[in-house]
Scaffold this active site. Structure first.
Site, short mmCIF file in Angstrom:
data_model
loop_
_atom_site.label_atom_id
_atom_site.label_comp_id
_atom_site.label_asym_id
_atom_site.label_seq_id
_atom_site.Cartn_x
_atom_site.Cartn_y
_atom_site.Cartn_z
N ASN A 7 0.84 -1.58 0.28
CA ASN A 7 0.23 0.07 -0.07
C ASN A 7 0.70 1.39 0.43
OD1 ASN A 7 -1.71 1.70 0.33
ND2 ASN A 7 -2.56 1.46 2.69
N TRP A 8 0.92 1.65 -1.43
CA TRP A 8 1.57 3.18 -1.11
C TRP A 8 0.87 4.64 -0.96
CZ3 TRP A 8 3.33 2.54 -6.98
CH2 TRP A 8 4.56 1.06 -6.96
N LYS A 9 -0.13 4.37 -0.56
CA LYS A 9 -0.79 5.51 0.42
C LYS A 9 -0.36 6.73 -0.27
CE LYS A 9 -0.15 2.80 5.01
NZ LYS A 9 -0.12 2.78 6.35
N HIS A 92 -9.76 1.22 5.32
CA HIS A 92 -8.05 1.18 6.07
C HIS A 92 -8.01 1.98 7.32
CE1 HIS A 92 -4.26 3.12 7.02
NE2 HIS A 92 -3.72 1.36 5.23
N GLU A 163 -5.27 -5.27 10.38
CA GLU A 163 -4.17 -4.01 10.79
C GLU A 163 -4.32 -3.29 12.21
OE1 GLU A 163 -2.10 -3.13 6.97
OE2 GLU A 163 -3.70 -1.95 6.65
N GLY A 169 2.47 1.76 11.23
CA GLY A 169 3.66 3.11 10.79
C GLY A 169 4.99 3.63 12.46
N SER A 205 4.24 -1.90 10.33
CA SER A 205 5.28 -2.75 10.35
C SER A 205 5.76 -3.54 10.08
CB SER A 205 5.23 -2.61 11.72
OG SER A 205 5.32 -0.94 12.50
N GLY A 226 2.49 -1.41 4.11
CA GLY A 226 2.74 0.36 3.95
C GLY A 226 4.82 0.83 3.23
P1 13P Z 1 2.97 0.29 7.72
O1 13P Z 1 3.62 -1.12 7.13
O2 13P Z 1 4.33 1.10 7.39
O3 13P Z 1 3.07 0.28 8.93
O4 13P Z 1 1.82 0.16 6.74
C1 13P Z 1 1.19 -0.64 7.39
C2 13P Z 1 -0.57 0.25 6.56
O5 13P Z 1 -1.35 0.54 7.08
C3 13P Z 1 -0.56 -0.77 5.31
O6 13P Z 1 -2.03 -0.49 5.00
#
Ligand code: 13P
Length: 244
Positions: A7-9, A92, A163, A169, A205, A226
């Site tokens: 997920n590149w957000k 999400h 999640e 994060g 994470s 993420g």
């Molecule tokens: P991180 O891997 O940056 O913790 O994010 C996880 C996430 O929200 C994936 O959708």
């Protein structure tokens, strides 16, 4: 089948997304037992999907639930489907907690994705406060009830991502044994509403150092990564170690 999703957000802009896709495709990753997918910004969706065709699937990070019409600023599930998307995230934690999406909104999105022919990846997870107050199972069961009760879907059409909000994060990943415990619970709750077995991914994470500690466990069907999926060397290493 295991799933490895990135997920590149809102980390990468259009140019960076296209650059990363071009680099990833050169790696020629191949393994029929692992489904690879990335979730880029909507702006880059068409180009990234075209570049990665035959190598990675793509998914939308969100989509509006009306399909067409006077909805300023929205992009519908049908529009993502039109440019070649396979998946779309629904609910999400950043949508729920920053933008106030409710379980009702999430359900409307799940239905619109299914109608459009996209596969929803339904994101659920407890907050730190839920966890500290022994309410994690309550939170998950409620999110599952609202997502699945009376939902009409077929085998292979839906995935769930567990999640935990406190693990996203933060560098504070859920211990693999605890993730298994939660995912067993999640699968048993989903079974109350459907006979279809739904793959459940873990996210929060995950990085190159810990990815295999989850993916080698039978109960965990995949990983939603993420920030580590937005950096070429790290994402490439993760994929290589999983495909080995
Ligand atoms: P991180 O891997 O940056 O913790 O994010 C996880 C996430 O929200 C994936 O959708």
């Amino acid at each position: 089948m295991k799933y490895l999703f990135g997920n590149w957000k809102m980390y990468l802009d259009y140019k960076q997304s296209v650059e990363l896709a071009n680099s990833l495709v050169q790696e020629n990753f191949e393994n029929e037992n692992v489904e690879l997918a990335v979730f880029p910004t909507a702006l880059a969706m068409k180009d990234v999907t075209d570049i990665l065709q035959g190598h990675f699937q793509t998914g939308s990070q969100d989509a509006g639930h009306p399909s067409k019409g006077a909805y300023t600023g929205m992009i519908s599930a049908e529009m993502f489907k039109e440019v070649g998307c396979t998946y779309a995230l629904a609910g999400h934690s950043e949508r729920r907690h920053i933008f106030g999406e409710t379980n009702k909104d999430v359900r409307a999105k799940i239905e619109s994705y299914l109608d459009a022919g996209l596969k929803p990846v339904i994101c659920i997870g407890e907050t730190e406060q839920d966890k500290d107050n022994d309410k994690a199972r309550y939170r998950l069961s409620k999110q599952i009830l609202r997502a699945f009760e009376g939902l009409d879907f077929e085998d292979g059409q839906i995935l769930v991502a567990y999640e935990p909000v406190w693990a996203i994060g933060t560098g504070n990943a859920c211990l693999p044994a605890d993730a298994v415990d939660r995912i067993v619970f999640i699968k048993s709750e989903i079974a109350k509403y459907s006979k279809i077995s739904v793959p459940v991914l873990y996210g929060g994470s995950v990085n190159n150092d810990n990815v295999l500690s989850y993916l080698t466990l039978e109960t965990i069907d995949g990983i939603l990564i993420g920030s580590a999926s937005t950096k070429l060397p790290e994402f490439t290493n993760i994929i290589k170690s999983v495909l080995k």
